[in-house]
Design an enzyme around this catalytic site. Structure first.
Site, mmCIF file in Angstrom:
data_model
loop_
_atom_site.group_PDB
_atom_site.id
_atom_site.type_symbol
_atom_site.label_atom_id
_atom_site.label_comp_id
_atom_site.label_asym_id
_atom_site.label_seq_id
_atom_site.Cartn_x
_atom_site.Cartn_y
_atom_site.Cartn_z
ATOM 1 N N LYS A 82 2.762 10.350 -1.588
ATOM 2 C CA LYS A 82 1.711 10.829 -0.622
ATOM 3 C C LYS A 82 2.350 11.699 0.454
ATOM 4 C CE LYS A 82 -2.069 8.061 0.104
ATOM 5 N NZ LYS A 82 -2.954 6.699 0.621
ATOM 6 N N GLY A 96 -4.250 -4.792 -4.167
ATOM 7 C CA GLY A 96 -5.018 -4.003 -4.734
ATOM 8 C C GLY A 96 -4.431 -2.573 -5.126
ATOM 9 N N HIS A 97 -4.179 -2.177 -6.362
ATOM 10 C CA HIS A 97 -3.580 -1.078 -6.894
ATOM 11 C C HIS A 97 -4.592 0.008 -7.503
ATOM 12 C CE1 HIS A 97 0.208 -3.836 -7.128
ATOM 13 N NE2 HIS A 97 -0.126 -3.283 -5.969
ATOM 14 N N LYS A 139 2.208 1.998 -5.261
ATOM 15 C CA LYS A 139 3.017 1.391 -6.351
ATOM 16 C C LYS A 139 2.136 1.520 -7.717
ATOM 17 C CE LYS A 139 3.538 -2.558 -4.248
ATOM 18 N NZ LYS A 139 3.053 -2.276 -2.943
ATOM 19 N N ARG A 149 2.857 -29.673 -4.137
ATOM 20 C CA ARG A 149 2.525 -30.248 -5.287
ATOM 21 C C ARG A 149 1.165 -30.797 -5.602
ATOM 22 N NH1 ARG A 149 7.637 -33.186 -4.571
ATOM 23 N NH2 ARG A 149 7.033 -32.613 -2.360
ATOM 24 N N ASP A 166 0.790 -1.327 0.080
ATOM 25 C CA ASP A 166 0.194 0.087 0.000
ATOM 26 C C ASP A 166 0.749 1.239 0.065
ATOM 27 O OD1 ASP A 166 -2.254 -1.764 0.200
ATOM 28 O OD2 ASP A 166 -1.970 -1.852 2.463
ATOM 29 N N GLN A 219 2.152 -6.045 -2.874
ATOM 30 C CA GLN A 219 2.715 -6.119 -1.614
ATOM 31 C C GLN A 219 4.005 -5.418 -1.058
ATOM 32 O OE1 GLN A 219 1.927 -9.555 -3.135
ATOM 33 N NE2 GLN A 219 -0.360 -9.016 -2.517
HETATM 34 P P1 IMP Z 1 -2.947 -12.922 2.044
HETATM 35 O O1 IMP Z 1 -1.852 -12.368 1.303
HETATM 36 O O2 IMP Z 1 -4.333 -12.728 1.940
HETATM 37 O O3 IMP Z 1 -2.496 -14.486 2.617
HETATM 38 O O4 IMP Z 1 -2.489 -12.155 3.509
HETATM 39 C C1 IMP Z 1 -1.473 -12.119 4.397
HETATM 40 C C2 IMP Z 1 -1.037 -10.694 4.802
HETATM 41 O O5 IMP Z 1 -0.482 -9.752 3.798
HETATM 42 C C3 IMP Z 1 -2.087 -9.942 5.410
HETATM 43 O O6 IMP Z 1 -1.764 -8.967 6.751
HETATM 44 C C4 IMP Z 1 -2.583 -9.041 4.320
HETATM 45 O O7 IMP Z 1 -3.255 -7.887 5.111
HETATM 46 C C5 IMP Z 1 -1.319 -8.714 3.694
HETATM 47 N N1 IMP Z 1 -1.643 -8.274 2.461
HETATM 48 C C6 IMP Z 1 -1.657 -9.050 1.251
HETATM 49 N N2 IMP Z 1 -1.665 -8.206 0.023
HETATM 50 C C7 IMP Z 1 -1.563 -7.149 0.456
HETATM 51 C C8 IMP Z 1 -1.464 -5.921 -0.361
HETATM 52 O O8 IMP Z 1 -1.634 -5.904 -1.556
HETATM 53 N N3 IMP Z 1 -1.379 -4.820 0.511
HETATM 54 C C9 IMP Z 1 -0.996 -4.778 1.829
HETATM 55 N N4 IMP Z 1 -1.221 -5.887 2.436
HETATM 56 C C10 IMP Z 1 -1.407 -6.871 1.976
#
Ligand code: IMP
Length: 430
Positions: free
Chosen positions: A333, A40-41, A16, A143, A13, A224
């Site tokens: 930001k 989520g971009h 990007k 696998r 977040d 991420q």
């Molecule tokens: P998962 O990827 O859904 O298994 O979540 C594992 C951790 O990664 C959690 O804390 C989510 O909030 C975080 N997370 C996964 N994808 C994102 C992202 O795109 N932005 C921010 N946090 C993320």
């Protein structure tokens, strides 16, 4: 010809999506390498908001080739929804989007197991996005996974689904006391997706290599962030893939030795946020945290969850620079910090009475990290319409230059607003 990798320096977040969309203009190929629709971009172009979960944000530019790489886990209904959404907006990607046949499929049991695993953890939940990402990667590693390419042969897909679903239903029924999932319905749904996705399926690793050899600029869009990396993040409060720069090359199938011109752009927000559970040394639990959340619109683009907010963690930024080999930074930001009298940046931690300037590897120390702050004067002005770096108030420039000095890495881009035009470029990337 160059390869640029965009990585998040903290817990995702960082903004990007906007930076990638901006850089996408000078790239011919934009790729996602890992993760799935947990990402989520958000990109805003001419007042229109686009939220991408699977597609690389750069595909918003007409004519760019978009690639979903080998290291991804793909939920077909989510992908088809995004392709359709863009079509409705008059942006057809059908001739220029390619999906790796090596990427893994997210199946309905992955989403169900994601929820079950979280419930079992009780008070030690990870706070996942609930999209089935962890269980899909778990199947890949053990696998049991089914890959995108398996959709190309109906008989083979049906066989693989039978075996995997028998096992998953055994788990659901015997271990978790849940009803089994219907084979016929999943088969029908996925064969339906297969017929729609078939034109996109390709050997994307080979394509990227050829594009690179032809002299094209390739932009790999990290999802991420560094601290959510399976190996290098705050394990187990991480995602199940490799958001660091090395994971990008692995995830698109580009060999390290074949690239001679590589830029790693670290995207860092002017303050730090995290969504989900886990350690966060500079978290602000009082009023200032609420201020940053409200002003910065810090709510998850995928789940809508409020993000935890805090001062910029420079210790983690330095760690991210090392782990990723960051060559330039984008600071996003900055406008959100306007109106705060005194700003802070964490330059070290106090751990059991000792000052440390690297992120501790031992998890038992994470909750003991007390931030040591550098304080700086803030600025009153709204800077969101500034179009040149040198028009920023002097205290905003000092803030940027402090980080640059602290990091000894050039800040190539400063973002002061949501729109493409609110991007101040100090050094060209491509
Ligand atoms: P998962 O990827 O859904 O298994 O979540 C594992 C951790 O990664 C959690 O804390 C989510 O909030 C975080 N997370 C996964 N994808 C994102 C992202 O795109 N932005 C921010 N946090 C993320």
């Amino acid at each position: 010809m160059a390869v640029s990798i965009v990585v998040g320096t903290h817990w995702g977040d960082e903004g990007k999506g906007k930076i990638v969309d901006y850089l996408g203009e000078n790239a011919q190929v934009v790729a996602r390498a890992q993760g799935g629709n947990n990402a989520g971009h958000t990109v805003i172009v001419e007042g229109e908001k686009y939220v991408f979960h699977l597609l690389p944000s750069g595909v918003l530019h007409p004519g760019k080739v978009g690639i979903l790489g080998d290291g991804m886990v793909v939920d077909p209904s989510s992908l088809l929804g995004e392709i359709d959404f863009l079509r409705q907006k008059g942006k057809d990607v059908s001739e220029r989007l390619f999906l790796s046949s090596k990427a893994h499929l997210v199946l309905p049991y992955h989403r169900i197991l994601d929820g079950i695993y979280e419930n079992i953890r009780g008070g030690r939940k990870l706070g996942t996005t609930g999209k089935g990402i962890g269980p899909a990667y778990e199947d890949k590693v053990s696998r049991w996974g089914i890959r995108v390419g398996d959709l190309e042969d109906e008989k083979l897909f049906a066989q693989k689904l039978r075996v995997a679903l028998d096992y998953k239903n055994l788990l659901l029924e015997r271990a978790f006391n849940q009803p089994p999932l219907p084979y016929d319905k999943i088969l029908e749904d996925y064969l339906g997706y297969a017929s729609l996705l078939r034109p996109y399926i390709a050997d994307t690793s080979k394509m990227i290599y050829q594009f690179y050899r032809e002299g094209k600029n390739i932009l790999i869009e990290g999802a991420q962030g560094t601290m959510l990396d399976l190996d290098h993040g705050t394990y187990p409060f991480v995602t199940s893939s490799y958001p660091v720069a090395a994971g990008s090359l692995l995830g698109v199938g580009l060999g390290l030795g074949s690239i001679s011109n590589l830029e790693v752009l670290g995207v860092c927000k002017a303050y730090t946020t995290r969504v989900g559970e886990g350690p966060f040394p500079t978290e602000l639990r009082e009023e200032m945290g609420d201020y940053l959340r409200d002003k910065g619109g810090e709510y998850g683009a995928t789940t809508g969850r409020p993000r935890r907010c805090g001062w910029l963690d420079g210790v983690i930024l330095r760690y991210a620079a090392r782990i990723n080999g960051i060559t330039s930074l984008a600071l996003t930001k900055l406008d959100v910090l306007g109106g705060i009298d005194s700003l802070k940046v964490c330059r070290a931690y106090l751990v059991e009475g000792e000052e440390v300037d690297d992120f501790p590897v031992s998890s038992h120390l994470w909750d003991k990290c007390e931030p040591v702050y550098e304080e700086m004067e803030g600025w009153e002005e709204d800077i969101s319409s500034v179009s040149s770096y040198y028009d920023l108030p002097s205290s905003a420039q000092r803030f940027v230059e402090f980080i640059e000095d602290f990091m000894q890495i050039p800040i190539a881009i400063v973002s002061v607003g949501k729109e493409r035009r609110n991007t101040l470029v100090r050094k060209e990337i491509f």
